[in-house]
Design a protein around this motif. Structure first.
Motif, mmCIF file in Angstrom:
data_model
loop_
_atom_site.group_PDB
_atom_site.id
_atom_site.type_symbol
_atom_site.label_atom_id
_atom_site.label_comp_id
_atom_site.label_asym_id
_atom_site.label_seq_id
_atom_site.Cartn_x
_atom_site.Cartn_y
_atom_site.Cartn_z
ATOM 1 N N LEU A 8 29.788 72.641 41.562
ATOM 2 C CA LEU A 8 30.292 71.424 42.169
ATOM 3 C C LEU A 8 29.837 70.232 41.338
ATOM 4 O O LEU A 8 28.655 70.115 41.033
ATOM 5 N N VAL A 19 30.048 66.044 41.178
ATOM 6 C CA VAL A 19 30.443 64.836 41.896
ATOM 7 C C VAL A 19 30.225 63.641 40.990
ATOM 8 O O VAL A 19 29.165 63.493 40.391
ATOM 9 N N LEU A 38 30.957 58.957 43.485
ATOM 10 C CA LEU A 38 31.491 59.131 44.834
ATOM 11 C C LEU A 38 31.179 57.916 45.705
ATOM 12 O O LEU A 38 30.080 57.378 45.680
ATOM 13 N N ASN A 87 26.247 60.670 41.854
ATOM 14 C CA ASN A 87 26.611 61.494 40.701
ATOM 15 C C ASN A 87 25.704 62.698 40.696
ATOM 16 O O ASN A 87 24.483 62.556 40.572
ATOM 17 N N GLU A 131 25.442 67.313 40.032
ATOM 18 C CA GLU A 131 26.057 68.602 39.729
ATOM 19 C C GLU A 131 25.271 69.677 40.443
ATOM 20 O O GLU A 131 24.036 69.643 40.458
ATOM 21 N N LEU A 136 33.090 66.559 50.711
ATOM 22 C CA LEU A 136 33.226 67.774 49.915
ATOM 23 C C LEU A 136 34.280 68.691 50.519
ATOM 24 O O LEU A 136 35.009 69.385 49.831
ATOM 25 N N ARG A 152 36.826 67.778 52.203
ATOM 26 C CA ARG A 152 38.090 67.028 52.332
ATOM 27 C C ARG A 152 38.475 66.769 53.797
ATOM 28 O O ARG A 152 39.645 66.814 54.175
ATOM 29 N N GLU A 164 35.240 61.267 42.020
ATOM 30 C CA GLU A 164 35.752 62.577 41.672
ATOM 31 C C GLU A 164 34.846 63.662 42.216
ATOM 32 O O GLU A 164 33.626 63.594 42.117
ATOM 33 N N ILE A 165 35.436 64.663 42.838
ATOM 34 C CA ILE A 165 34.691 65.842 43.264
ATOM 35 C C ILE A 165 35.385 67.053 42.658
ATOM 36 O O ILE A 165 36.569 67.279 42.887
ATOM 37 N N ARG A 166 34.631 67.788 41.839
ATOM 38 C CA ARG A 166 35.213 69.007 41.259
ATOM 39 C C ARG A 166 34.531 70.224 41.848
ATOM 40 O O ARG A 166 33.310 70.353 41.809
ATOM 41 N N ASP A 188 39.689 69.556 40.577
ATOM 42 C CA ASP A 188 39.568 68.253 41.221
ATOM 43 C C ASP A 188 40.109 68.340 42.650
ATOM 44 O O ASP A 188 41.297 68.582 42.863
ATOM 45 N N THR A 189 39.231 68.134 43.631
ATOM 46 C CA THR A 189 39.666 68.331 45.023
ATOM 47 C C THR A 189 40.563 67.208 45.522
ATOM 48 O O THR A 189 41.097 67.299 46.617
#
Lengths: 311, 289, 263
Positions: C17, C19, C22, C36, C38, C62, C64, C77-79, C84-85
């Motif tokens: 994950l 971020v 955010l 920020n 990881e 996270l 959504r 951005e949240i991956r 990318d969610t």
């Protein structure tokens, strides 16, 4: 699961982000319930459109605003010179509704205060059920009661020749509207938070003082909304006023005069008209008027009630 | 405060007075109706028999039973329910589960209030103009039931929406967090817990629909027909209209006939209503969370 | 970030994950910003901080959940697994891979068995024997099996608070998630059960990545490889858990909170 731990990363990532069957079902359901959700709007618009469509011919071709609203002569079946004045009909509706509200407002407010603020436990539940059952009695039964029970009583008690009159219909309509107004008013009173009551009672106020000084002012809008909905209901009532008013085109001078209501006129005459004819269209024009007035009444009731929620 | 006992006493008697006043008002609201119901039973009770319920009117409606009217009402109510319940329940699902708090939702709510508040005779005009004439159904059970369905749909919508909203939001969120779609959540968690409340609303609607007169007068119900309805395109008699006709249009009718009809109609309506109320109370006793 | 010699060897694993920048807001109120971080595969990532720090909002973002919450806005951005969610085709699929346990226990008003079988059934598992195995495994892991094995037909919503909390955990496990997020799970559970669940979490690390939001700093110390400290809508510090507790911190507020001076 074992697989996902050994091979994570981009491949799996792309794999799960796919629209599956359930996703499409969800979208389909959303579309269906949305269409049903707006059906209420469609129906209200439909009512307006279709009633206007049938009545428009009269408004455009025959209607004289002055004659229609300001003369009391309603004789549409006169072959040579039909007259379409609804002043007497409006007076009939207004007098019956007005008397009904005089009967219903104090009693339903009183009953609502008793049920919401004084009664408790089983009494309260029983009264609420009774009020709900009263509200369920069909209007044609009320009309029948006016015709066969109230009529002879009024003749006997007041020594008048006819008992089908403003008084009869007013009482019947009042009894009809009261249960609905009672339950709306009771809801409005119950919506006042208990902490208001507790705070006032902690200061030594009696139940009545609490009700009068705290609860009633706080529930003011809800109560007014309930009264308005009662007015709307009385105004639009058809069968009961058709049967209990005497159905005579007449501007009443006393509560013992027979009158005729706007709604009852449509109910009584529509069956004898020719589809698309002048008389038929005139009745639909009255329908447009009824629709617009109840729309405004309901709208204002809604705005007033919403006022309390915001405040 | 402690010396104010005289004031307290006075307050207490004022309190009692008001309590009595409002109690009396409640009584005066209810008592006349109970008296009237008593009169109906006293005068119409004699007319009620199996024969009254299950034979057709005879002798120009002056005697005989109410079978065609009773059956007609059953037809009208059934067809109306088949139309209004699915649409009403779906509309309530939309309002409770999907709609946001915005002007659009407020417009829908206003439309529902209006649908319930427009005079029944205006619904009748609508039914005549739309279903009988425009859509060409003629005066038929179908046209009358459609009119009734439009008119009584708010009952289903309001009852369904209330029972849907009684299901705690936390249940929905728990499902969403597990990756359920909105529909999966509604189907597995929301509807099963609201279904009995919805049924209560449906019973209530049956009672409302059965009692309506004005909307069916010009759309499908007739004063008299010797035939029992066989399809939705037939005209029919109906209990509510039959009462109106018997009370106003049939000279020389025996007194107890219209009283009997009124009693049957009111019995039907109040039984349905009581069932709905009893059902609701039984529900309240059943705790599921 | 100080030395990477954490106990799970998280640095070696791929990133689960990520971020970036955010920011979560409800209307004008900002719940969390400037995050920020990881999170690596098989890591237990702790998040500590007092109330209103934005921890729960973080988990919701996270997952959504902003999709169903019109007032909630998520920027940045949240991956998840590199994806990318923000641009998902199917947000439900994402959520079904993320198990969440919120502090308020929710037993759904269906049987205990159905509670745990719900998610597998949605995945398409209908075989009774297969479901039985999943239900038993998840309830056992959530330390609830022994208490409910004789009454799997009871309503999940009528269990005690502590039992409902473990039922919620069992339900999250029944999703067979990629990522498990626990938000102050021990609030409704007694200390003994808490310890049992903590043991299960340590075991689970072999299979899933775990985000553990907790108000008990010692719990973070016991379990988390790395820990982030959130305060008033801000991510104050991220570090190897041991470092935070041994005073190797960049921000004084972190030390104050860990040592119990506020919160």
């Amino acid at each position: 699961m074992a697989n996902s731990t050994t091979a994570p990363g981009a491949a799996t990532a792309a794999a799960f982000d796919r629209r599956d069957f359930d996703w499409y079902v969800d979208k389909a359901v959303q579309a269906i319930v949305f269409v049903c959700g707006i059906s209420a709007i469609i129906f209200v618009l439909g009512i307006f459109v279709f009633v206007t469509k049938e009545g428009l011919g009269f408004i455009v071709n025959h209607m004289n605003f002055h004659e229609f609203f300001l003369t009391p002569y309603w004789s549409p079946s006169d072959a040579d010179d039909p007259e379409y004045g609804i002043l007497a009909l409006m007076a009939g509706t207004a007098s019956v509704t007005g008397l009904a509200m005089l009967v219903a407002i104090p009693f339903s407010l009183g009953a609502a205060i008793y049920i919401a603020e004084f009664a408790s436990g089983k009494t309260r539940e029983t009264l609420k059920v009774l009020v709900e059952l009263l509200a369920a009695i069909p209007s044609v039964v009320w009309g029948f009661i006016g015709l066969v029970i109230m009529n002879p009583l009024i003749i006997k008690w007041f020594d008048v020749p006819v008992g089908l009159c403003v008084l009869n219909a007013g009482i019947i309509l009042g009894l009809m509207a009261a249960p609905i107004m009672t339950s709306i008013a009771e809801d409005a009173l119950k919506a006042v938070p208990d902490r208001y009551r507790e705070a006032a009672e902690a200061m030594g106020a009696t139940r009545w003082q609490v009700t009068y000084k705290v609860v009633l002012p706080a529930a003011k809008n809800g109560l007014l909304g309930g009264v308005l909905l009662g007015v709307g209901r009385g105004f639009g009532e058809t069968m009961a006023v058709l049967m209990a008013t005497g159905h005579a085109v007449n501007i009443p001078n006393s509560i013992f005069d027979s009158v005729r209501a706007l709604t009852a006129t449509i109910a009584a005459e529509l069956g004898e008209t020719v589809v698309g004819g002048e008389h038929y269209q005139a009745l639909f024009t009255i329908g447009i008027l009824l629709f617009l007035v109840t729309f405004v009444v309901n709208l204002s009731a809604d705005l007033i009630v919403r006022g309390i929620r915001k405040g | 405060m402690f010396q104010a006992s005289a004031l307290n006493k006075r307050n207490e008697s004022v309190q009692k007075l008001y309590r009595m006043l409002f109690g009396m008002m409640t009584l005066m609201l209810i008592a006349p109706v109970l008296l009237i119901l008593g009169t109906l039973i006293a005068k119409g009770g004699g007319a009620i028999s199996w024969e009254f319920l299950f034979t057709a009117p005879t002798d120009g409606m002056r005697s005989g039973g109410v079978l065609p009217a009773l059956l007609g009402t059953v037809w009208l109510v059934m067809v109306a329910l088949m139309l209004s319940v699915p649409i009403g329940v779906c509309a309530a699902i939309y309002l409770s589960e999907y709609a946001g708090d915005n002007w659009f939702t407020r417009t829908i709510n206003l439309a529902i209030i209006n649908l319930a508040g427009v005079p029944s005779i205006v619904h009748a005009l609508f039914g005549l103009g739309a279903f009988v004439i425009f859509f060409g159904f003629g005066t038929s059970i179908l046209a009358a039931s459609l009119t009734l369905a439009v008119m009584t749909m708010p009952v289903v919508i309001v009852a369904t929406r209330e029972s849907l909203q009684a299901v705690p939001q936390a249940f929905r969120e728990a499902c969403w967090n597990m990756g359920a779609t909105r529909w999966q959540t509604i189907r597995r968690v929301v509807l099963p817990n609201a279904i009995t409340g919805i049924l209560t609303g449906v019973i209530l609607e049956v009672s409302r629909t059965a009692g309506e007169t004005a909307p069916i007068m010009f759309t499908g119900a007739v004063f008299f027909t010797p035939f029992l309805p066989e399809s939705v395109m037939d005209q029919t008699m109906a209990l509510s209209l039959h009462l109106f006709v018997a009370a106003t249009q049939v000279p020389g009718i025996a007194d107890e006939v219209p009283f009997g009809i009124a009693l049957v109609l009111i019995g039907l309506v109040l039984t349905m209503n009581s069932a709905s109320i009893a059902f609701r109370m039984w529900l309240r006793g059943k705790k599921k969370w | 970030m100080h030395g990477r010699q954490s106990k799970g060897g998280a640095a070696a694993s791929p990133i689960k994950l990520a971020v970036k920048d955010l920011r979560i807001s409800y209307g004008k109120a900002v719940a969390l910003q400037g995050v920020n971080l990881e999170i690596h595969e098989h890591e237990i990532f702790g998040i500590i901080g007092p109330a209103n720090a934005g921890k729960t909002s973080f988990l919701k973002a996270l997952n959504r959940m902003d999709v169903f919450n019109t007032g909630m806005r998520v920027d940045g951005e949240i991956r998840f697994n590199g994806l990318d969610t923000r641009h998902l085709k199917n947000v439900y699929a994402l959520r079904s891979r993320i198990g969440v346990v919120f502090p308020l226990p929710v037993g759904l008003p269906m049987t205990v068995y159905d509670n745990v079988a719900l998610s597998p059934r949605w995945r398409g598992i209908t075989n009774k024997a297969e479901l039985d195995v999943i239900v038993q495994r998840c309830l056992t892991r959530a330390a609830l099996w022994d208490e409910v094995k004789d009454r799997l037909g009871a309503l999940g919503s009528l269990l005690s608070g502590g039992q409902q909390q473990r039922l919620t955990i069992a339900r999250a496990l029944s999703q067979e998630p990629d990522l498990l997020m626990l938000d102050e799970f021990s609030i409704a559970v007694d200390p003994v059960t808490t310890m049992r669940i903590e043991d299960v979490l340590k075991e689970l690390r072999q299979e899933v990545t775990i985000i553990l939001v907790t108000n008990l700093v010692q719990q973070a110390r016991r379990l988390a490889d790395r820990t982030a400290f959130f305060l008033n809508g801000e991510c104050v510090e991220i570090g190897v858990t041991e470092d935070l507790f041994t005073g190797e911190v960049k921000d004084k507020r972190t030390r104050d909170y860990v040592e119990g001076r506020f919160g």
